[in-house]
Design a protein around this motif. Structure first.
Motif, short mmCIF file in Angstrom:
data_model
loop_
_atom_site.label_atom_id
_atom_site.label_comp_id
_atom_site.label_asym_id
_atom_site.label_seq_id
_atom_site.Cartn_x
_atom_site.Cartn_y
_atom_site.Cartn_z
N ARG A 122 -31.47 -83.58 -12.85
CA ARG A 122 -31.89 -82.56 -11.87
C ARG A 122 -31.36 -82.95 -10.49
O ARG A 122 -31.56 -84.08 -10.03
CB ARG A 122 -33.42 -82.47 -11.84
CG ARG A 122 -33.95 -81.46 -10.82
CD ARG A 122 -35.46 -81.33 -10.88
NE ARG A 122 -35.90 -80.67 -12.09
CZ ARG A 122 -36.59 -81.26 -13.06
NH1 ARG A 122 -36.95 -82.53 -12.96
NH2 ARG A 122 -36.95 -80.59 -14.14
N ASN A 176 -30.58 -88.86 -13.07
CA ASN A 176 -31.40 -87.66 -13.01
C ASN A 176 -30.51 -86.44 -13.20
O ASN A 176 -29.61 -86.18 -12.39
CB ASN A 176 -32.17 -87.57 -11.68
CG ASN A 176 -33.38 -86.66 -11.82
OD1 ASN A 176 -33.41 -85.79 -12.69
ND2 ASN A 176 -34.38 -86.85 -10.98
N ILE A 231 -35.78 -80.09 -0.53
CA ILE A 231 -37.10 -80.53 -0.98
C ILE A 231 -37.22 -82.06 -0.91
O ILE A 231 -38.27 -82.58 -0.54
CB ILE A 231 -37.41 -80.01 -2.42
CG1 ILE A 231 -38.85 -80.30 -2.80
CG2 ILE A 231 -36.49 -80.56 -3.45
CD1 ILE A 231 -39.87 -79.52 -2.04
N ILE A 276 -40.12 -84.10 0.99
CA ILE A 276 -41.00 -85.08 0.32
C ILE A 276 -40.96 -86.41 1.08
O ILE A 276 -42.01 -87.02 1.36
CB ILE A 276 -40.57 -85.30 -1.16
CG1 ILE A 276 -40.78 -84.02 -1.97
CG2 ILE A 276 -41.36 -86.45 -1.78
CD1 ILE A 276 -40.20 -84.05 -3.39
N GLU A 306 -32.60 -94.77 -9.57
CA GLU A 306 -32.20 -93.40 -9.96
C GLU A 306 -30.99 -92.89 -9.18
O GLU A 306 -30.94 -93.01 -7.96
CB GLU A 306 -33.38 -92.47 -9.74
CG GLU A 306 -33.08 -91.03 -10.14
CD GLU A 306 -34.28 -90.14 -9.94
OE1 GLU A 306 -35.31 -90.34 -10.62
OE2 GLU A 306 -34.20 -89.21 -9.10
N VAL A 357 -39.08 -87.92 -20.04
CA VAL A 357 -39.42 -86.52 -20.30
C VAL A 357 -40.81 -86.20 -19.75
O VAL A 357 -41.78 -86.91 -20.04
CB VAL A 357 -39.44 -86.21 -21.82
CG1 VAL A 357 -39.54 -84.70 -22.04
CG2 VAL A 357 -38.22 -86.77 -22.52
O1 LIG Z 1 -39.43 -82.02 -11.17
C1 LIG Z 1 -39.12 -81.60 -10.05
O2 LIG Z 1 -39.16 -80.40 -9.73
C2 LIG Z 1 -38.69 -82.55 -8.97
C3 LIG Z 1 -38.35 -82.05 -7.72
C4 LIG Z 1 -38.00 -82.91 -6.69
C5 LIG Z 1 -37.97 -84.27 -6.90
C6 LIG Z 1 -38.30 -84.79 -8.15
C7 LIG Z 1 -38.66 -83.94 -9.18
N1 LIG Z 1 -39.04 -84.42 -10.40
C8 LIG Z 1 -39.24 -85.80 -10.70
C9 LIG Z 1 -38.56 -86.17 -11.95
O3 LIG Z 1 -37.61 -86.89 -11.88
C10 LIG Z 1 -39.07 -85.62 -13.25
O4 LIG Z 1 -40.46 -85.51 -13.20
C11 LIG Z 1 -38.74 -86.40 -14.51
O5 LIG Z 1 -37.41 -86.78 -14.57
C12 LIG Z 1 -39.08 -85.55 -15.75
O6 LIG Z 1 -38.38 -84.32 -15.68
P1 LIG Z 1 -38.74 -83.10 -16.66
O7 LIG Z 1 -38.71 -83.63 -18.07
O8 LIG Z 1 -37.68 -82.08 -16.43
O9 LIG Z 1 -40.10 -82.63 -16.30
#
Ligand SMILES: O=C(O)c1ccccc1NCC(=O)[C@H](O)[C@H](O)COP(=O)(O)O
Length: 260
Positions: free
Chosen positions: A181, A179, A3, A7, A158, A232
């Protein structure tokens, strides 16, 4: 193709539509994320996030100015606005709307690969920009980082693993976001913050734990690991009791204690 690759490829395609010109909306040196990090712990960066590639629609009903005012009222120290349209349903009008609605430091949460995006973000109200180490070569990262600083912006760099954290530290980043994630697989694990915190804290940078934080307990966990702040999105956008959730996230200061 992951992904993140998709992007970035889409960003490259749309770059030519961005104009360099326009006036900065930034008001001097106010709205500094660094200053918030120096005086508050944990710093809450509250995000306006309608949708995401991993979750689809998160909340399509909220207005950016109304949500921003609630975030500010309930204790946010800074705000983040997703400005990417194809994958997050955000835009730069949201960024400007939030700039006009609140007086907080404002992060443009986008996938920056070119100087033109930095100028564009600044002209729409950003006081902080995001550079994602995984999306940039070493030279690109360095060039964009220094360009943004020279433009008077602050930079959240990041990372997601040790090699990326080392690149951010070598760069001299003052604010490093971990991150939780994985942008290739969407897996979320707060252990990522725990494992990278010692290295980042040792460098003297401020540490922001990003993504997957849903509760006060989650926040306490990353603050205890050494995070100075949190970013968040989803949990705040979906919350039915925003005031309570933000209070619970904020009060972890007392559990964690300490300073940089
Ligand atoms: O949120 C996603 O799915 C995502 C996917 C691919 C690239 C970036 C993504 N998110 C951006 C972010 O870093 C988040 O919006 C941000 O850290 C907040 O995360 P959350 O609290 O889990 O919504």
């Amino acid at each position: 193709m992951t992904i993140l690759d998709r992007i970035i490829s889409e960003k490259r395609r749309t770059l030519s539509n961005l104009a360099y010109s326009g006036n900065s909306r930034r008001n001097g040196t106010t709205r500094s994320l660094l200053k918030q990090l120096e005086k508050n712990k944990p710093v809450i960066i509250a995000e306006f996030k309608r949708a995401s590639p991993s979750k689809g629609i998160i909340n399509n009903l909220l207005q950016p100015d109304e949500q921003a005012c609630l975030y500010e009222r309930f204790g946010a120290d800074a705000m983040s606005v997703l400005t990417d349209t194809p994958f997050f349903k955000g835009n730069f009008t949201d960024l400007t709307t939030v700039f006009d609605a609140v007086s907080l430091p404002l992060l443009c949460k986008d996938f920056i690969i070119d100087e033109r995006q930095i100028v564009y973000a600044k002209n729409h109200g950003a006081t902080v920009i995001l550079l994602i180490v995984a999306a940039l070569t070493k030279d690109q990262l360095k060039q964009l980082f220094h360009f943004a600083i020279n433009e008077g912006l602050e930079v959240l760099v990041e990372v997601h693993n040790k090699a990326e954290a080392e690149r951010a530290i070598e760069l001299g980043a003052e604010i490093i976001g971990v991150n939780n994630r994985d942008l290739h697989t969407f897996g979320v694990d707060l252990q990522v913050t725990e494992s990278l915190a010692p290295l980042i804290k040792e460098s003297g940078a401020f540490l922001i734990s990003e993504s997957g934080l849903k509760t006060g307990e989650d926040v306490a966990r990353v603050i205890n690991a050494g995070a100075d702040g949190i970013l968040v999105g989803e949990a705040l956008m979906k919350s039915e009791n925003l005031e309570l959730l933000m209070r619970q996230m904020k009060k972890t200061q007392n559990l964690a204690g300490g300073s940089k």
